[in-house]
Motif scaffolding. Structure first.
Motif, short mmCIF file in Angstrom:
data_model
loop_
_atom_site.label_atom_id
_atom_site.label_comp_id
_atom_site.label_asym_id
_atom_site.label_seq_id
_atom_site.Cartn_x
_atom_site.Cartn_y
_atom_site.Cartn_z
N LEU A 1 0.81 -1.22 0.00
CA LEU A 1 0.00 0.00 0.00
C LEU A 1 0.85 1.27 0.00
O LEU A 1 0.42 2.30 -0.52
CB LEU A 1 -0.93 0.00 1.22
CG LEU A 1 -1.81 1.24 1.41
CD1 LEU A 1 -2.74 1.46 0.23
CD2 LEU A 1 -2.60 1.13 2.70
N ASP B 1 1.18 -9.40 7.93
CA ASP B 1 -0.21 -9.24 7.51
C ASP B 1 -1.03 -10.51 7.69
O ASP B 1 -2.26 -10.45 7.69
CB ASP B 1 -0.28 -8.80 6.05
CG ASP B 1 0.19 -7.38 5.85
OD1 ASP B 1 -0.66 -6.48 5.79
OD2 ASP B 1 1.42 -7.17 5.75
N HIS C 1 -8.38 -3.01 0.18
CA HIS C 1 -7.64 -4.09 0.82
C HIS C 1 -8.33 -5.42 0.52
O HIS C 1 -9.54 -5.58 0.73
CB HIS C 1 -7.60 -3.85 2.34
CG HIS C 1 -6.68 -4.81 3.05
ND1 HIS C 1 -6.81 -5.11 4.38
CD2 HIS C 1 -5.62 -5.53 2.61
CE1 HIS C 1 -5.87 -5.96 4.73
NE2 HIS C 1 -5.14 -6.24 3.67
#
Length: 357
Positions: free
Chosen positions: A148, A291, A163
């Motif tokens: 990002l 993540d 996302h």
């Protein structure tokens, strides 16, 4: 009925050689189809320059131009959306933007990166092409917070960034692990980043105390090196070889914990698979990895193998904590990393873009 064109310049989902990229492309097609859409794989053309060779890039550009001309003529007339998976400096989308511009079709990308460091050097032209493809996208779905950063910085005024967390192709969670088996590591045995992770695992094992065992699932050209690293541990380390999905799932169903440092992993599907089975993960806090690893307090890479070993020792000694961490991670996978949630997130952004037919 919505009709979607799908293209993966890095590696077609129809490619005969297994890989994470091929698997992800196939899973994305399944996620997009969940709402009843028709997804056409519109091209198998591979646009990939591994070494930064200008002659290869010229040939690929020529092939891409021919594919653009073909698709402008042959693309189904009722196509409402184009999706490109994995546009980056070694594999820019040289097809989608031109076709969509000619036919006035909305164009979106999934997992795209902008690499300014590659705008000079042997991949400069391809890196610029990848940037231009990003610029053309009406929406870009990013998988990790690391991606990002540059996408946000260079976002065009018309563009949506959404996302789309990495996900498993399951509607429901698999059975939970009984957590009674050995530790588990899963990774291809190839030179480079995968072998670097195996080096860290071997170093970690040297720091362990007490009774422990490790199963390793995976195979590849660096297997001899991995076996040599693990030789000092004798029968405490067992090599399972390359396993099919069903067999690997059974192994997750017994694993006590999952150990994989994650050197330069984009994110790592194995982390999702382990946690879906309620197996707590021990990994290093790295971009991409963070993540998808839902176990807290991952050590920094600079803390080295001793920090990983300390976490292993703690969890091996504390089955209650191990179970709690596994259940928490399993809940997180159910909430955000299964195909149903992915399909909803995809269409929430894509639906407003659909071309009216």
């Amino acid at each position: 009925m919505t009709r979607v064109a799908f293209y993966a310049p890095m590696k077609s989902p129809s490619n005969a050689v297994p890989s994470g990229d091929r698997e992800m492309a196939r899973n994305l097609i399944s996620a997009i189809k969940l709402n009843g859409a028709v997804v056409d794989l519109v091209s198998d053309l591979r646009i990939y320059d591994k070494t930064g060779d200008p002659q290869v890039q010229t040939q690929l550009r020529q092939a891409a131009q021919a594919e653009v001309e073909r698709l402008i003529q042959d693309l189904p007339h009722d196509t409402q959306l184009w999706v490109t998976y994995h546009n980056y400096y070694k594999a820019p989308d040289l097809v989608g933007p031109a076709v969509c511009r000619a036919l006035a079709i909305p164009y979106v990308q999934i997992e795209s990166t902008r690499a300014h460091s590659r705008l000079i050097g042997p991949w400069a032209d391809f890196a610029q092409a990848a940037h231009k493809a990003c610029d053309a996208a009406d929406a870009i779905y990013y998988l990790t917070a690391n991606d990002l950063i540059t996408l946000q910085r260079e976002k065009t005024h018309h563009q949506t960034l959404a996302h789309l967390p990495p996900f498993l192709p399951y509607r429901n969670l698999p059975a939970a692990s009984n957590l009674r088996g050995p530790m588990l590591s899963v990774g291809m045995m190839r030179h480079g980043d995968k072998l670097a992770s195996y080096h860290i695992i071997a170093e970690t094992l040297h720091h362990l105390t007490g009774s422990w065992k490790l199963d390793i699932a995976g195979d590849g050209p660096a297997r001899a090196e991995v076996e040599q690293m693990m030789a000092p541990f004798g029968d405490r380390v067992r090599f399972l070889g390359q396993l099919d999905r069903e067999t690997l799932q059974a192994i997750y169903g017994q694993a006590g914990l999952f150990l994989w440092p994650g050197v330069n992993e984009a994110f790592g599907m194995v982390y999702l698979e382990a946690q879906a089975a309620g197996v707590p993960v021990i990994a290093q806090d790295r971009p991409g990895v963070r993540d998808v690893v839902l176990t807290p307090d991952a050590p920094q890479p600079e803390e080295g193998s001793q920090a990983l070993a300390a976490q292993v020792i703690t969890l091996v000694k504390d089955p209650v904590k191990r179970k709690h961490l596994g259940e928490t991670a399993r809940h997180g996978i159910a909430q955000s990393h299964l195909i149903g949630a992915t399909s909803k997130l995809f269409w929430a952004t894509a639906t407003p873009l659909l071309k009216e037919i």
